[in-house]
Design a protein around this motif. Structure first.
Motif, PDB file in Angstrom:
ATOM      1  N   GLY A 170       0.784  -1.223   0.000  1.00  0.00           N
ATOM      2  CA  GLY A 170       0.000   0.000   0.000  1.00  0.00           C
ATOM      3  C   GLY A 170       0.817   1.276   0.000  1.00  0.00           C
ATOM      4  N   ARG A 171       2.108   1.151   0.249  1.00  0.00           N
ATOM      5  CA  ARG A 171       2.965   2.334   0.257  1.00  0.00           C
ATOM      6  C   ARG A 171       3.522   2.621  -1.119  1.00  0.00           C
ATOM      7  NH1 ARG A 171       4.060   3.605   5.720  1.00  0.00           N
ATOM      8  NH2 ARG A 171       4.822   5.585   4.873  1.00  0.00           N
ATOM      9  N   GLY A 218      -2.591   2.526 -13.682  1.00  0.00           N
ATOM     10  CA  GLY A 218      -3.328   3.227 -12.639  1.00  0.00           C
ATOM     11  C   GLY A 218      -2.576   3.317 -11.322  1.00  0.00           C
ATOM     12  N   ARG A 219      -1.493   2.565 -11.191  1.00  0.00           N
ATOM     13  CA  ARG A 219      -0.697   2.597  -9.951  1.00  0.00           C
ATOM     14  C   ARG A 219       0.708   3.140 -10.176  1.00  0.00           C
ATOM     15  NH1 ARG A 219       0.676  -2.015  -7.486  1.00  0.00           N
ATOM     16  NH2 ARG A 219       0.693  -3.254  -9.415  1.00  0.00           N
ATOM     17  N   PHE A 220       1.284   2.865 -11.350  1.00  0.00           N
ATOM     18  CA  PHE A 220       2.641   3.309 -11.654  1.00  0.00           C
ATOM     19  C   PHE A 220       2.579   4.466 -12.648  1.00  0.00           C
ATOM     20  CE2 PHE A 220       5.186  -0.875 -10.869  1.00  0.00           C
ATOM     21  CZ  PHE A 220       4.576  -1.020  -9.632  1.00  0.00           C
ATOM     22  N   THR A 221       3.538   5.390 -12.514  1.00  0.00           N
ATOM     23  CA  THR A 221       3.652   6.504 -13.446  1.00  0.00           C
ATOM     24  C   THR A 221       5.102   6.648 -13.878  1.00  0.00           C
ATOM     25  OG1 THR A 221       1.823   7.687 -12.366  1.00  0.00           O
ATOM     26  CG2 THR A 221       3.273   8.969 -13.809  1.00  0.00           C
ATOM     27  N   ILE A 222       5.323   6.546 -15.179  1.00  0.00           N
ATOM     28  CA  ILE A 222       6.655   6.690 -15.730  1.00  0.00           C
ATOM     29  C   ILE A 222       6.863   8.145 -16.150  1.00  0.00           C
ATOM     30  CG2 ILE A 222       5.999   6.144 -18.117  1.00  0.00           C
ATOM     31  CD1 ILE A 222       8.637   4.569 -18.370  1.00  0.00           C
ATOM     32  N   SER A 223       8.096   8.614 -16.043  1.00  0.00           N
ATOM     33  CA  SER A 223       8.423   9.968 -16.492  1.00  0.00           C
ATOM     34  C   SER A 223       9.905  10.027 -16.814  1.00  0.00           C
ATOM     35  CB  SER A 223       8.053  11.008 -15.416  1.00  0.00           C
ATOM     36  OG  SER A 223       8.801  10.786 -14.229  1.00  0.00           O
ATOM     37  N   ARG A 224      10.287  11.095 -17.455  1.00  0.00           N
ATOM     38  CA  ARG A 224      11.695  11.286 -17.788  1.00  0.00           C
ATOM     39  C   ARG A 224      12.039  12.750 -17.731  1.00  0.00           C
ATOM     40  NH1 ARG A 224      12.655   8.772 -23.420  1.00  0.00           N
ATOM     41  NH2 ARG A 224      14.710   9.762 -23.236  1.00  0.00           N
ATOM     42  N   ALA A 239      16.750  16.764 -19.584  1.00  0.00           N
ATOM     43  CA  ALA A 239      17.827  17.675 -19.175  1.00  0.00           C
ATOM     44  C   ALA A 239      18.756  17.006 -18.162  1.00  0.00           C
ATOM     45  CB  ALA A 239      17.237  18.951 -18.581  1.00  0.00           C
ATOM     46  N   LYS A 240      18.222  16.053 -17.424  1.00  0.00           N
ATOM     47  CA  LYS A 240      19.019  15.365 -16.405  1.00  0.00           C
ATOM     48  C   LYS A 240      19.397  13.953 -16.824  1.00  0.00           C
ATOM     49  CE  LYS A 240      17.086  17.882 -12.453  1.00  0.00           C
ATOM     50  NZ  LYS A 240      16.371  17.770 -11.152  1.00  0.00           N
ATOM     51  N   ASN A 241      19.047  13.564 -18.063  1.00  0.00           N
ATOM     52  CA  ASN A 241      19.352  12.208 -18.549  1.00  0.00           C
ATOM     53  C   ASN A 241      18.850  11.150 -17.571  1.00  0.00           C
ATOM     54  OD1 ASN A 241      20.602  13.302 -20.778  1.00  0.00           O
ATOM     55  ND2 ASN A 241      22.684  12.964 -20.048  1.00  0.00           N
ATOM     56  N   SER A 242      17.636  11.335 -17.143  1.00  0.00           N
ATOM     57  CA  SER A 242      17.099  10.443 -16.109  1.00  0.00           C
ATOM     58  C   SER A 242      15.695   9.950 -16.431  1.00  0.00           C
ATOM     59  CB  SER A 242      17.078  11.148 -14.748  1.00  0.00           C
ATOM     60  OG  SER A 242      18.381  11.415 -14.291  1.00  0.00           O
ATOM     61  N   LEU A 243      15.455   8.716 -16.009  1.00  0.00           N
ATOM     62  CA  LEU A 243      14.158   8.048 -16.163  1.00  0.00           C
ATOM     63  C   LEU A 243      13.650   7.719 -14.767  1.00  0.00           C
ATOM     64  CD1 LEU A 243      12.093   6.493 -18.077  1.00  0.00           C
ATOM     65  CD2 LEU A 243      13.541   4.480 -17.638  1.00  0.00           C
ATOM     66  N   TYR A 244      12.342   7.798 -14.600  1.00  0.00           N
ATOM     67  CA  TYR A 244      11.758   7.543 -13.286  1.00  0.00           C
ATOM     68  C   TYR A 244      10.521   6.653 -13.424  1.00  0.00           C
ATOM     69  CZ  TYR A 244      14.341  11.881 -12.571  1.00  0.00           C
ATOM     70  OH  TYR A 244      15.318  12.848 -12.544  1.00  0.00           O
ATOM     71  N   VAL A 245      10.172   6.015 -12.318  1.00  0.00           N
ATOM     72  CA  VAL A 245       8.855   5.397 -12.205  1.00  0.00           C
ATOM     73  C   VAL A 245       8.372   5.588 -10.768  1.00  0.00           C
ATOM     74  CG1 VAL A 245       9.733   3.056 -11.759  1.00  0.00           C
ATOM     75  CG2 VAL A 245       7.431   3.372 -12.650  1.00  0.00           C
ATOM     76  N   GLN A 246       7.220   6.189 -10.654  1.00  0.00           N
ATOM     77  CA  GLN A 246       6.570   6.357  -9.361  1.00  0.00           C
ATOM     78  C   GLN A 246       5.623   5.188  -9.171  1.00  0.00           C
ATOM     79  OE1 GLN A 246       6.921   8.803  -6.943  1.00  0.00           O
ATOM     80  NE2 GLN A 246       5.510   7.568  -5.709  1.00  0.00           N
ATOM     81  N   MET A 247       5.841   4.421  -8.117  1.00  0.00           N
ATOM     82  CA  MET A 247       5.049   3.219  -7.884  1.00  0.00           C
ATOM     83  C   MET A 247       4.197   3.439  -6.629  1.00  0.00           C
ATOM     84  SD  MET A 247       7.900   0.318  -8.781  1.00  0.00           S
ATOM     85  CE  MET A 247       8.886   0.662  -7.342  1.00  0.00           C
ATOM     86  N   ASN A 248       2.904   3.489  -6.814  1.00  0.00           N
ATOM     87  CA  ASN A 248       1.966   3.698  -5.706  1.00  0.00           C
ATOM     88  C   ASN A 248       1.166   2.429  -5.448  1.00  0.00           C
ATOM     89  OD1 ASN A 248       2.802   6.405  -5.629  1.00  0.00           O
ATOM     90  ND2 ASN A 248       1.147   7.055  -7.007  1.00  0.00           N
ATOM     91  N   SER A 249       0.536   2.378  -4.301  1.00  0.00           N
ATOM     92  CA  SER A 249      -0.326   1.242  -3.927  1.00  0.00           C
ATOM     93  C   SER A 249       0.376  -0.081  -4.194  1.00  0.00           C
ATOM     94  CB  SER A 249      -1.656   1.313  -4.695  1.00  0.00           C
ATOM     95  OG  SER A 249      -2.312   2.535  -4.467  1.00  0.00           O
TER      96      SER A 249
END
Lengths: 107, 122
Positions: free
Chosen positions: B15-16, B66-72, B75-85
């Motif tokens: 859940g976190r 609906g739970r994960f959000t990818i972004s990039r 300018a910072k040469n970086s990839l992210y994924v926000q993982m909720n629930s």
């Protein structure tokens, strides 16, 4: 959703030819690629766009794709080729799809 | 030399949330789609999400939609994924992977990071 099916394992004797198949509906109409993964390591691309080898991949690795089946062929298999192999394709409905993986056993 | 270095993994309760990052170098990051792929230890590969070079096209596996959000951040040469629930079944190694074709949709993955382990457990 689109699925790719691989045999769980394939066995081959050293210096013989190993063939690993990957089956999917009309797979020949898509591009297939293959990854090698050894224990504790990240996957490595060995074949892309059905038949192309990335720089640094030995010539003994080759690929084909026709009809419903893509095939990874390893000629003159070496002990170092023992690994898990995954096929992958792209489908407009499900984006990226991986096969379940095949363990290549070099006896 | 292309390098992809993931960070942000760890142990989290169900859940976190958790945010993974991938620092890229050795290529023109802004020209390529990027992806997250996960692997439960001892199991197969599962594509999680992908983002085009300009963030104009984004895709998710049904299992994380609906739970994960990818972004990039180009300018910072970086990839992210926000993982909720997060759920116990999200426990896996998470790999950052570079798409093999420039200015293209999803194709193949020519470089992979070393992976970061996410464990969802109470």
């Amino acid at each position: 959703s689109y699925e790719l099916t691989q045999p769980p394992s394939v066995s081959v004797s050293p210096r013989q030819t190993a063939s690993i198949t990957c089956s999917g509906d009309k797979l020949g109409n898509k591009y297939a690629c293959w990854y090698q993964q050894k224990p504790g390591q990240s996957p490595v691309l060995v074949i892309y766009q059905d038949t192309k080898r990335p720089s640094g991949i030995p010539e003994r690795f080759s690929g084909s794709n026709s009809g419903n089946t893509a095939t990874l062929t390893i000629s003159g298999t070496q002990a170092m080729d023992e690994a898990d192999y995954y096929c992958q394709a792209w489908d407009s409905s499900t984006a990226v799809v991986f096969g379940g993986g095949t363990k290549l056993i070099v006896l | 030399e292309v390098q992809l270095v993931e960070s942000g993994g760890g142990v989290v309760q169900p859940g976190r949330s958790l945010r993974l990052s991938c620092a890229a170098s050795g290529f023109t990051f802004q020209d390529y789609a990027m992806h997250w792929v996960r692997q439960v230890p001892g199991k197969g590969l599962e594509w999680v999400s992908g983002i085009s070079w300009n963030s104009g096209t984004i895709g998710y596996a049904d299992s994380v939609k609906g739970r994960f959000t990818i972004s990039r951040d180009n300018a910072k040469n970086s990839l992210y994924v926000q993982m909720n629930s997060l759920r116990p079944e999200d426990t896996a190694f998470y790999y950052c992977a570079k798409d093999g074709s420039k200015f293209s949709g999803w194709t193949f993955f020519d470089y992979w990071g070393q992976g970061t382990l996410v464990t969802v457990s109470s």
